[in-house]
Design a protein around this motif. Structure first.
Motif, PDB file in Angstrom:
ATOM      1  N   LYS A   1     -14.451  55.705  50.180  1.00 43.88           N
ATOM      2  CA  LYS A   1     -13.492  56.563  50.883  1.00 43.88           C
ATOM      3  C   LYS A   1     -12.308  55.738  51.378  1.00 43.88           C
ATOM      4  CE  LYS A   1     -12.837  59.820  54.610  1.00 43.88           C
ATOM      5  NZ  LYS A   1     -12.656  59.526  56.004  1.00 43.88           N
ATOM      6  N   LYS A   2     -12.575  54.523  51.871  1.00 43.96           N
ATOM      7  CA  LYS A   2     -11.478  53.654  52.300  1.00 43.96           C
ATOM      8  C   LYS A   2     -10.532  53.365  51.143  1.00 43.96           C
ATOM      9  CE  LYS A   2     -13.675  51.234  56.116  1.00 43.96           C
ATOM     10  NZ  LYS A   2     -14.248  49.992  56.606  1.00 43.96           N
ATOM     11  N   GLU A   3     -11.100  53.114  49.976  1.00 44.35           N
ATOM     12  CA  GLU A   3     -10.284  52.782  48.798  1.00 44.35           C
ATOM     13  C   GLU A   3      -9.502  53.980  48.271  1.00 44.35           C
ATOM     14  OE1 GLU A   3     -13.121  51.175  46.039  1.00 44.35           O
ATOM     15  OE2 GLU A   3     -13.602  49.488  47.362  1.00 44.35           O
TER      16      GLU A   3
ATOM     17  N   PHE B   1      -6.682  54.394  51.968  1.00 44.56           N
ATOM     18  CA  PHE B   1      -5.712  53.537  51.288  1.00 44.56           C
ATOM     19  C   PHE B   1      -4.274  53.949  51.605  1.00 44.56           C
ATOM     20  CE2 PHE B   1      -2.976  53.794  47.487  1.00 44.56           C
ATOM     21  CZ  PHE B   1      -2.759  52.458  47.219  1.00 44.56           C
ATOM     22  N   TRP B   2      -4.043  55.261  51.719  1.00 47.85           N
ATOM     23  CA  TRP B   2      -2.687  55.778  51.894  1.00 47.85           C
ATOM     24  C   TRP B   2      -2.071  55.416  53.243  1.00 47.85           C
ATOM     25  CZ3 TRP B   2      -0.389  56.904  47.645  1.00 47.85           C
ATOM     26  CH2 TRP B   2      -1.136  57.354  46.572  1.00 47.85           C
ATOM     27  N   GLU B   3      -2.859  54.949  54.193  1.00 52.12           N
ATOM     28  CA  GLU B   3      -2.322  54.572  55.503  1.00 52.12           C
ATOM     29  C   GLU B   3      -1.502  53.282  55.435  1.00 52.12           C
ATOM     30  OE1 GLU B   3      -5.748  54.445  58.046  1.00 52.12           O
ATOM     31  OE2 GLU B   3      -6.024  56.616  57.954  1.00 52.12           O
ATOM     32  N   ASN B   4      -1.792  52.449  54.417  1.00 52.61           N
ATOM     33  CA  ASN B   4      -1.063  51.191  54.269  1.00 52.61           C
ATOM     34  C   ASN B   4      -1.036  50.814  52.788  1.00 52.61           C
ATOM     35  OD1 ASN B   4      -0.013  48.622  54.248  1.00 52.61           O
ATOM     36  ND2 ASN B   4      -1.444  47.786  55.744  1.00 52.61           N
TER      37      ASN B   4
ATOM     38  N   ILE C   1     -16.783  65.259  44.289  1.00 56.03           N
ATOM     39  CA  ILE C   1     -16.920  64.720  45.646  1.00 56.03           C
ATOM     40  C   ILE C   1     -15.888  65.373  46.562  1.00 56.03           C
ATOM     41  CG2 ILE C   1     -16.952  62.612  47.028  1.00 56.03           C
ATOM     42  CD1 ILE C   1     -17.170  61.148  44.176  1.00 56.03           C
ATOM     43  N   PHE C   2     -16.364  65.898  47.688  1.00 57.58           N
ATOM     44  CA  PHE C   2     -15.512  66.542  48.689  1.00 57.58           C
ATOM     45  C   PHE C   2     -15.500  65.655  49.928  1.00 57.58           C
ATOM     46  CE2 PHE C   2     -17.521  69.751  46.056  1.00 57.58           C
ATOM     47  CZ  PHE C   2     -16.456  70.545  45.665  1.00 57.58           C
ATOM     48  N   TYR C   3     -14.468  64.828  50.069  1.00 56.13           N
ATOM     49  CA  TYR C   3     -14.404  63.899  51.196  1.00 56.13           C
ATOM     50  C   TYR C   3     -14.070  64.619  52.497  1.00 56.13           C
ATOM     51  CZ  TYR C   3     -14.821  59.923  48.124  1.00 56.13           C
ATOM     52  OH  TYR C   3     -15.311  59.014  47.225  1.00 56.13           O
ATOM     53  N   LEU C   4     -14.679  64.156  53.571  1.00 55.72           N
ATOM     54  CA  LEU C   4     -14.427  64.687  54.910  1.00 55.72           C
ATOM     55  C   LEU C   4     -13.447  63.772  55.641  1.00 55.72           C
ATOM     56  CD1 LEU C   4     -18.144  65.453  55.853  1.00 55.72           C
ATOM     57  CD2 LEU C   4     -16.419  67.041  54.954  1.00 55.72           C
ATOM     58  N   ARG C   5     -12.637  64.342  56.495  1.00 60.09           N
ATOM     59  CA  ARG C   5     -11.693  63.545  57.278  1.00 60.09           C
ATOM     60  C   ARG C   5     -12.444  62.555  58.168  1.00 60.09           C
ATOM     61  NH1 ARG C   5      -6.932  64.699  57.745  1.00 60.09           N
ATOM     62  NH2 ARG C   5      -7.107  66.940  57.504  1.00 60.09           N
ATOM     63  N   ASP C   6     -13.496  63.038  58.824  1.00 62.08           N
ATOM     64  CA  ASP C   6     -14.271  62.201  59.745  1.00 62.08           C
ATOM     65  C   ASP C   6     -15.730  62.173  59.305  1.00 62.08           C
ATOM     66  OD1 ASP C   6     -12.058  61.801  61.594  1.00 62.08           O
ATOM     67  OD2 ASP C   6     -12.325  63.923  62.101  1.00 62.08           O
TER      68      ASP C   6
END
Length: 173
Positions: free
Chosen positions: A11-13, A17-20, A118-123
């Protein structure tokens, strides 16, 4: 079928990722990335819950209307972990032929080119072994582009460490 998975690093990748992006804040694209499910392989070790069927169709008799559905679900945690996403997959059986055959796109099965959705969750959700996430999944054709799917996930979780009541909308293109 639907289950829940721990995918912090992935999820980080893919999303965070879009945050920086090489020093640039492109977090507006993170919101777009969260709306669109990812079709990819899910490692079986990342699956945190049981899998439950969300739709059963007979391809010989189903109608277009059968493909839009709302299904309740209850997922039970097999271990204590974090949930970063829900994952959907399907099984297919051809039973009305001389030598019946079938296959599964489950994370626990052999790889197929259909992979999983895959359905990613915000938190992330913190879940303990034995706890249950209940909710419903809704799927229908998009009104503007009938080849796209609008998918809603509504879920409620009352756990020892966290309570969550949420509805998330996705569009599968």
């Amino acid at each position: 079928y639907l289950s829940a998975v721990e995918q912090e690093q992935i999820k980080k990748e893919r999303i965070d990722f879009w945050e920086n992006v090489y020093g640039f804040d492109m977090s507006a694209l993170k919101e777009v990335a969260l709306l669109e499910p990812v079709v990819d392989v899910v490692d079986a070790d990342s699956v945190v819950t049981n899998a439950v069927p969300i739709l059963n169709i007979d391809i010989l008799t189903c109608t277009e209307e059968d493909l839009s559905f709302i299904t309740p679900f209850q997922l039970r945690a097999n271990r204590s972990d974090y949930i970063h996403a829900f994952v959907a997959f399907f099984e297919c059986a051809f039973t009305r032929i001389p030598k019946p055959l079938g296959f599964s796109t489950s994370p626990h099965s052999m790889y197929t080119h259909w992979k999983q959705t895959i359905f990613y969750l915000r938190d992330a959700i913190t879940i303990c072994e034995g706890e249950v996430i209940s909710g419903r999944i809704e799927c229908r054709s998009n009104k503007k582009n009938e080849r796209d799917l609008d998918i809603g996930l509504e879920f409620n979780f009352e756990g020892r460490r966290q309570n969550v009541n949420k509805r998330v909308e996705f569009r599968l293109r």
